[in-house]
Design a protein around this motif. Structure first.
Motif, mmCIF file in Angstrom:
data_model
loop_
_atom_site.group_PDB
_atom_site.id
_atom_site.type_symbol
_atom_site.label_atom_id
_atom_site.label_comp_id
_atom_site.label_asym_id
_atom_site.label_seq_id
_atom_site.Cartn_x
_atom_site.Cartn_y
_atom_site.Cartn_z
ATOM 1 N N TRP A 325 -18.847 10.317 99.716
ATOM 2 C CA TRP A 325 -19.743 10.473 98.565
ATOM 3 C C TRP A 325 -19.949 11.953 98.267
ATOM 4 C CZ3 TRP A 325 -21.492 6.000 96.189
ATOM 5 C CH2 TRP A 325 -21.300 4.815 96.903
ATOM 6 N N LEU A 326 -19.956 12.295 96.981
ATOM 7 C CA LEU A 326 -20.139 13.675 96.550
ATOM 8 C C LEU A 326 -21.326 13.765 95.598
ATOM 9 C CD1 LEU A 326 -16.429 14.699 95.762
ATOM 10 C CD2 LEU A 326 -17.685 14.992 97.899
ATOM 11 N N ASP A 327 -22.218 14.735 95.861
ATOM 12 C CA ASP A 327 -23.323 14.943 94.925
ATOM 13 C C ASP A 327 -22.853 15.867 93.802
ATOM 14 O OD1 ASP A 327 -23.462 17.609 95.820
ATOM 15 O OD2 ASP A 327 -24.952 17.121 97.358
ATOM 16 N N TYR A 328 -23.777 16.246 92.923
ATOM 17 C CA TYR A 328 -23.389 16.987 91.715
ATOM 18 C C TYR A 328 -23.840 18.441 91.755
ATOM 19 C CZ TYR A 328 -22.771 12.149 90.355
ATOM 20 O OH TYR A 328 -22.377 10.825 90.323
ATOM 21 N N THR A 329 -23.834 19.024 92.953
ATOM 22 C CA THR A 329 -24.332 20.389 93.108
ATOM 23 C C THR A 329 -23.238 21.450 93.023
ATOM 24 O OG1 THR A 329 -24.179 20.193 95.524
ATOM 25 C CG2 THR A 329 -26.285 19.598 94.495
ATOM 26 N N THR A 330 -21.975 21.061 93.168
ATOM 27 C CA THR A 330 -20.891 22.033 93.115
ATOM 28 C C THR A 330 -20.397 22.175 91.683
ATOM 29 O OG1 THR A 330 -19.232 20.324 93.560
ATOM 30 C CG2 THR A 330 -20.192 21.452 95.464
ATOM 31 N N PRO A 331 -19.714 23.264 91.362
ATOM 32 C CA PRO A 331 -19.245 23.461 89.982
ATOM 33 C C PRO A 331 -18.397 22.306 89.456
ATOM 34 C CG PRO A 331 -19.067 25.505 91.193
ATOM 35 C CD PRO A 331 -19.467 24.469 92.195
ATOM 36 N N ILE A 332 -17.459 21.806 90.261
ATOM 37 C CA ILE A 332 -16.599 20.733 89.761
ATOM 38 C C ILE A 332 -17.400 19.463 89.529
ATOM 39 C CG2 ILE A 332 -15.905 20.134 92.121
ATOM 40 C CD1 ILE A 332 -13.960 19.531 88.822
ATOM 41 N N MET A 333 -18.362 19.177 90.423
ATOM 42 C CA MET A 333 -19.137 17.954 90.264
ATOM 43 C C MET A 333 -20.164 18.079 89.137
ATOM 44 S SD MET A 333 -17.603 15.968 92.144
ATOM 45 C CE MET A 333 -18.678 14.591 91.762
ATOM 46 N N GLU A 334 -20.617 19.292 88.852
ATOM 47 C CA GLU A 334 -21.462 19.508 87.676
ATOM 48 C C GLU A 334 -20.670 19.187 86.416
ATOM 49 O OE1 GLU A 334 -22.808 23.496 87.837
ATOM 50 O OE2 GLU A 334 -24.377 23.122 89.333
ATOM 51 N N SER A 335 -19.395 19.585 86.398
ATOM 52 C CA SER A 335 -18.530 19.289 85.252
ATOM 53 C C SER A 335 -18.319 17.787 85.095
ATOM 54 C CB SER A 335 -17.176 19.998 85.438
ATOM 55 O OG SER A 335 -16.299 19.686 84.377
ATOM 56 N N VAL A 336 -18.093 17.093 86.213
ATOM 57 C CA VAL A 336 -17.931 15.633 86.170
ATOM 58 C C VAL A 336 -19.200 14.977 85.651
ATOM 59 C CG1 VAL A 336 -17.683 13.575 87.618
ATOM 60 C CG2 VAL A 336 -16.182 15.543 87.981
ATOM 61 N N SER A 337 -20.360 15.469 86.095
ATOM 62 C CA SER A 337 -21.641 14.920 85.644
ATOM 63 C C SER A 337 -21.792 15.047 84.131
ATOM 64 C CB SER A 337 -22.787 15.652 86.356
ATOM 65 O OG SER A 337 -24.037 15.247 85.847
ATOM 66 N N ARG A 338 -21.414 16.206 83.582
ATOM 67 C CA ARG A 338 -21.510 16.401 82.132
ATOM 68 C C ARG A 338 -20.603 15.421 81.389
ATOM 69 N NH1 ARG A 338 -21.627 21.889 83.581
ATOM 70 N NH2 ARG A 338 -19.374 22.068 83.200
ATOM 71 N N ILE A 339 -19.386 15.246 81.902
ATOM 72 C CA ILE A 339 -18.445 14.340 81.245
ATOM 73 C C ILE A 339 -19.028 12.932 81.170
ATOM 74 C CG2 ILE A 339 -16.221 13.177 81.513
ATOM 75 C CD1 ILE A 339 -15.125 15.805 82.664
ATOM 76 N N ILE A 340 -19.556 12.431 82.280
ATOM 77 C CA ILE A 340 -20.107 11.079 82.307
ATOM 78 C C ILE A 340 -21.303 10.960 81.372
ATOM 79 C CG2 ILE A 340 -21.225 9.344 83.754
ATOM 80 C CD1 ILE A 340 -18.215 9.649 84.199
ATOM 81 N N GLN A 341 -22.167 11.955 81.381
ATOM 82 C CA GLN A 341 -23.357 11.921 80.534
ATOM 83 C C GLN A 341 -22.980 11.912 79.061
ATOM 84 O OE1 GLN A 341 -26.298 14.862 81.495
ATOM 85 N NE2 GLN A 341 -27.357 14.684 79.534
#
Length: 479
Positions: A325-341
């Motif tokens: 499991w990966l949270d959304y605190t790293t740069p790449i996961m922040e980018s993934v979070s934006r895409i989903i939102q």
């Protein structure tokens, strides 16, 4: 232990500890299998080093024995033994050999055999400390092969011979073993005879010894559940014929969903309406996917489990993969979070961490819903309203995502995102979203799942004036 042996053990230890392979099984993840292949490579190197050292010692023993033999032959053949021993130098050499040389040069090295002890310590590290596979791993791999055989209608002879859908992936030495483990003992014996008859000293004789001392695998006879027919058909890329419900679905570009997509519109492939299932192509590039893998490598991969009674999660064969499991605190996961939102329109406050999963030998996830409906985990704010699944790799053969009640199959396309809603707007579960991950035939399937909870989405996806719950009720009555 020799410096080389210590180096090998230390190298494997660091490799396995860093990768986390010592804590998980191997067959359920191709990534873990890569770690296992590295372990075998180190074992091969250590064994070769051991054999070379032993050969050097044997060569020394042989030269020493030949030298003493020649001296004995000379002493008896050219001289009388008493004349030979009458020479003080000869007598001294004989006594020295028996007092010192035979013990120091022959007896002690043979009895202690330090290279053998080094190799034993090396193997102990592998088998005891570094997660060396056991019999359960072999059985898991055999189950995976049997699963492929059932789902894709592969013949035992083709599968055991490494031939899958007309392509050969294996070597002749594996054919007897695979046939044996798949329950085809007669064919295994015939194949061994074909190899050993022209070449009796072939290494396949070791395979014969193995087969003579082990029980063969059993063909799995199971009563198939009601969904099995649709499941296997869709996994093979075949749909049931159905009446047209209007205009065919067409791909389109969407630059209006969010300002983020104004210059680079979404590439939308609608695959089903009511419930809506859409594929968004090109959402992640190779560098972004690599960054996700780098983050996942920092975490521990564990065998995927399924929710059982009381919300307790258990490991079962209906789901064969590993995950982290990966949270959304790293740069790449922040980018993934934006895409989903931006694609879903949902509030990421209701999102679970991204689950990154990798499938192994015959890896699959049998038909299941993503919603809980009952036994909702206490930390959830509402049920799983939607699923967003990234394909993080292409798959050479197999590994489709199928919706068994909707006549839909989706082949994995690297970088694409599949999205659907698991709940109606009324928040009743949509039973039509039952779906599965088909067994991987050839290749490695990697996905990233993000589930959104309904508890934060009241204003993002409000209920209609008329409840749509009737859809679920009507569907339940029709099946």
């Amino acid at each position: 232990m020799s410096p080389r042996s210590w180096y090998l053990v230390y190298g494997i230890f660091l490799h396995v500890i860093w990768s986390g392979a010592a804590k998980v099984e191997f067959y359920s993840s191709v990534d873990s299998m890569q770690d296992l292949a590295q372990v075998e490579q180190e074992l091969l190197n250590a064994t070769r080093s051991y054999l070379e050292t032993q050969q050097q010692q044997l060569n020394f023993y042989r030269r020493y024995v030949d030298q003493i033999k020649r001296e004995h032959e000379w002493a008896v053949g050219q001289l009388k033994l008493d004349e030979y021993l009458g020479h003080p130098l000869h007598a001294f050499r004989l006594i020295k050999r028996l007092v010192q040389d035979w013990d120091a040069l022959i007896f002690e090295p043979i009895l202690t055999n330090q290279p053998r002890e080094d190799f034993r310590q090396f193997s102990d590290v592998l088998t005891r400390d570094l997660g060396y596979p056991d019999q359960s791993e072999l059985q898991g791999a055999i189950k995976g092969l049997a699963r492929l055989q059932r789902v894709y209608n592969l013949s035992t002879s083709d599968l055991a011979g490494g031939v899958i859908n007309g392509f050969s992936y294996d070597s002749e030495l594996q054919w007897p073993m695979a046939n044996f483990e798949l329950g085809n003992t007669k064919r295994a014996g015939r194949l061994l005879n074909q190899i050993l008859k022209p070449e009796p000293t072939h290494t396949a004789q070791q395979t014969r010894k193995y087969l003579e001392n082990h029980e063969p695998g059993k063909k799995i006879q199971e009563k198939n559940p009601s969904w099995y027919g649709n499941y296997t058909r869709l996994c093979q890329g075949k749909r049931l014929p159905e009446e047209s419900s209007g205009s065919p679905l067409k791909c389109y570009l969407d630059g209006k969903r969010h300002a983020y997509f104004t210059l680079a519109p979404l590439q939308v492939e609608p695959v089903h309406l009511d419930p809506d299932i859409s594929v968004y192509h090109g959402m992640l590039n190779s560098q972004q996917i690599l960054s996700i893998f780098e983050e996942a490598d920092k975490e521990e991969m564990v065998r995927s489990a399924v929710a059982g009674e009381g919300g307790k999660r258990t490991v079962r064969d209906l789901r064969v993969s590993q995950q982290t499991w990966l949270d959304y605190t790293t740069p790449i996961m922040e980018s993934v979070s934006r895409i989903i939102q931006f694609v879903s329109g949902f509030d990421m406050a209701g999102a679970e961490h991204m689950q990154v999963a990798n499938y192994g030998v015959g890896g699959q996830y049998e038909p299941h819903p993503d919603y809980f409906e009952v036994n909702l985990p206490s930390q959830f704010e509402g049920d799983r309203i939607s699923t967003s699944m990234f394909y993080l790799s292409d798959v050479e053969q197999g590994g489709y995502t199928v919706f068994t009640k909707l006549n839909v199959f989706l082949p994995p396309v690297k970088g694409a995102l599949v999205m659907w809603h698991n709940l109606h707007r009324s928040l009743d579960v949509d039973v039509r979203t039952l779906h599965a991950g088909c067994p991987v035939i050839v290749g490695s399937k990697r996905i990233g799942n993000i589930w959104m909870h309904s508890g934060y989405q009241e204003f993002r996806r409000p209920c209609n004036l008329t409840s749509d719950s009737y859809k679920s009720a009507a569907y339940r009555k029709s099946v």
